[in-house]
Design a protein around this motif. Sequence first.
Motif, PDB file in Angstrom:
ATOM      1  N   THR A  10      -6.420  62.849  -7.132  1.00 51.76           N
ATOM      2  CA  THR A  10      -5.671  62.736  -8.374  1.00 51.76           C
ATOM      3  C   THR A  10      -5.982  63.892  -9.305  1.00 51.76           C
ATOM      4  O   THR A  10      -5.073  64.483  -9.901  1.00 51.76           O
ATOM      5  CB  THR A  10      -5.992  61.400  -9.073  1.00 51.76           C
ATOM      6  OG1 THR A  10      -5.798  60.334  -8.153  1.00 51.76           O
ATOM      7  CG2 THR A  10      -5.119  61.191 -10.278  1.00 51.76           C
ATOM      8  N   LEU A  11      -7.252  64.246  -9.423  1.00 51.98           N
ATOM      9  CA  LEU A  11      -7.646  65.356 -10.286  1.00 51.98           C
ATOM     10  C   LEU A  11      -7.028  66.669  -9.792  1.00 51.98           C
ATOM     11  O   LEU A  11      -6.527  67.466 -10.592  1.00 51.98           O
ATOM     12  CB  LEU A  11      -9.169  65.460 -10.347  1.00 51.98           C
ATOM     13  CG  LEU A  11      -9.749  66.463 -11.329  1.00 51.98           C
ATOM     14  CD1 LEU A  11      -9.336  66.107 -12.748  1.00 51.98           C
ATOM     15  CD2 LEU A  11     -11.259  66.493 -11.205  1.00 51.98           C
ATOM     16  N   PRO A  53      -3.703  54.436 -10.341  1.00 53.68           N
ATOM     17  CA  PRO A  53      -3.589  53.188  -9.584  1.00 53.68           C
ATOM     18  C   PRO A  53      -3.051  53.364  -8.173  1.00 53.68           C
ATOM     19  O   PRO A  53      -3.199  52.486  -7.342  1.00 53.68           O
ATOM     20  CB  PRO A  53      -2.652  52.330 -10.416  1.00 53.68           C
ATOM     21  CG  PRO A  53      -2.043  53.185 -11.405  1.00 53.68           C
ATOM     22  CD  PRO A  53      -2.825  54.437 -11.498  1.00 53.68           C
ATOM     23  N   ILE A  54      -2.438  54.495  -7.903  1.00 52.08           N
ATOM     24  CA  ILE A  54      -1.902  54.715  -6.562  1.00 52.08           C
ATOM     25  C   ILE A  54      -3.023  55.033  -5.584  1.00 52.08           C
ATOM     26  O   ILE A  54      -3.060  54.498  -4.474  1.00 52.08           O
ATOM     27  CB  ILE A  54      -0.833  55.834  -6.598  1.00 52.08           C
ATOM     28  CG1 ILE A  54       0.372  55.354  -7.392  1.00 52.08           C
ATOM     29  CG2 ILE A  54      -0.435  56.252  -5.184  1.00 52.08           C
ATOM     30  CD1 ILE A  54       1.413  56.414  -7.661  1.00 52.08           C
ATOM     31  N   TRP A  55      -3.970  55.901  -5.985  1.00 51.52           N
ATOM     32  CA  TRP A  55      -5.049  56.289  -5.080  1.00 51.52           C
ATOM     33  C   TRP A  55      -6.351  55.550  -5.336  1.00 51.52           C
ATOM     34  O   TRP A  55      -7.322  55.730  -4.601  1.00 51.52           O
ATOM     35  CB  TRP A  55      -5.280  57.796  -5.158  1.00 51.52           C
ATOM     36  CG  TRP A  55      -4.233  58.564  -4.409  1.00 51.52           C
ATOM     37  CD1 TRP A  55      -3.617  58.156  -3.267  1.00 51.52           C
ATOM     38  CD2 TRP A  55      -3.689  59.823  -4.735  1.00 51.52           C
ATOM     39  NE1 TRP A  55      -2.726  59.107  -2.868  1.00 51.52           N
ATOM     40  CE2 TRP A  55      -2.748  60.143  -3.743  1.00 51.52           C
ATOM     41  CE3 TRP A  55      -3.910  60.731  -5.759  1.00 51.52           C
ATOM     42  CZ2 TRP A  55      -2.035  61.327  -3.756  1.00 51.52           C
ATOM     43  CZ3 TRP A  55      -3.193  61.898  -5.768  1.00 51.52           C
ATOM     44  CH2 TRP A  55      -2.272  62.190  -4.785  1.00 51.52           C
ATOM     45  N   TYR A  61      -8.072  51.122 -13.667  1.00 54.59           N
ATOM     46  CA  TYR A  61      -8.374  51.428 -15.059  1.00 54.59           C
ATOM     47  C   TYR A  61      -9.610  52.306 -15.184  1.00 54.59           C
ATOM     48  O   TYR A  61      -9.651  53.227 -16.002  1.00 54.59           O
ATOM     49  CB  TYR A  61      -8.541  50.139 -15.866  1.00 54.59           C
ATOM     50  CG  TYR A  61      -7.280  49.326 -15.908  1.00 54.59           C
ATOM     51  CD1 TYR A  61      -6.181  49.769 -16.624  1.00 54.59           C
ATOM     52  CD2 TYR A  61      -7.174  48.139 -15.215  1.00 54.59           C
ATOM     53  CE1 TYR A  61      -5.009  49.043 -16.671  1.00 54.59           C
ATOM     54  CE2 TYR A  61      -6.005  47.405 -15.239  1.00 54.59           C
ATOM     55  CZ  TYR A  61      -4.932  47.863 -15.969  1.00 54.59           C
ATOM     56  OH  TYR A  61      -3.767  47.147 -15.993  1.00 54.59           O
ATOM     57  N   PHE A  62     -10.617  52.041 -14.373  1.00 55.17           N
ATOM     58  CA  PHE A  62     -11.816  52.865 -14.390  1.00 55.17           C
ATOM     59  C   PHE A  62     -11.486  54.280 -13.916  1.00 55.17           C
ATOM     60  O   PHE A  62     -11.964  55.262 -14.497  1.00 55.17           O
ATOM     61  CB  PHE A  62     -12.913  52.249 -13.519  1.00 55.17           C
ATOM     62  CG  PHE A  62     -14.183  53.052 -13.507  1.00 55.17           C
ATOM     63  CD1 PHE A  62     -14.982  53.123 -14.630  1.00 55.17           C
ATOM     64  CD2 PHE A  62     -14.564  53.749 -12.376  1.00 55.17           C
ATOM     65  CE1 PHE A  62     -16.142  53.872 -14.632  1.00 55.17           C
ATOM     66  CE2 PHE A  62     -15.724  54.494 -12.359  1.00 55.17           C
ATOM     67  CZ  PHE A  62     -16.516  54.561 -13.493  1.00 55.17           C
ATOM     68  N   ALA A  63     -10.663  54.395 -12.884  1.00 58.10           N
ATOM     69  CA  ALA A  63     -10.272  55.717 -12.383  1.00 58.10           C
ATOM     70  C   ALA A  63      -9.468  56.473 -13.435  1.00 58.10           C
ATOM     71  O   ALA A  63      -9.681  57.674 -13.644  1.00 58.10           O
ATOM     72  CB  ALA A  63      -9.472  55.575 -11.096  1.00 58.10           C
ATOM     73  N   SER A  64      -8.571  55.790 -14.119  1.00 56.98           N
ATOM     74  CA  SER A  64      -7.784  56.424 -15.166  1.00 56.98           C
ATOM     75  C   SER A  64      -8.674  56.873 -16.315  1.00 56.98           C
ATOM     76  O   SER A  64      -8.510  57.982 -16.853  1.00 56.98           O
ATOM     77  CB  SER A  64      -6.728  55.451 -15.673  1.00 56.98           C
ATOM     78  OG  SER A  64      -6.001  56.002 -16.723  1.00 56.98           O
TER      79      SER A  64
END
Length: 125
Positions: A10-11, A53-55, A61-64
Amino acid sequence: MFSFSGFLKTLGMILLAFIMISFVIGFVGVNHIGLMLSLMYMFSYLLAGVLAPIWNVNTPYFASFMLSVTLTVLNLLAASYLLNIMVLADPAEINSSFMYNTSLSLLATFAVVKIMEKRRGETHA
């Protein structure tokens, strides 16, 4: 469980999209710096909220949140060390950057998670 590889994917996609959108805006010839920066930052933080939320299905939420914090730190460091803008001297500005960017990313994540739940039929009314 948090997927670190999903986080890095994602990054990477966000940074690639940031470079592409800045190239397109520069190629078009937009001369308003505030508008350019606003478009690029809004696009990158919304993209973080959509792709998190896709990956990272288990912890969207934590990833976002981690993506928005990482992007904000990268933006502050780039402004400070590459562009020589003293953004690290104002703690209130740093706090507002974290708050606005994280809020935008988490709102996008919330919307995407609700859409994904609706498509799967997992609504909890």
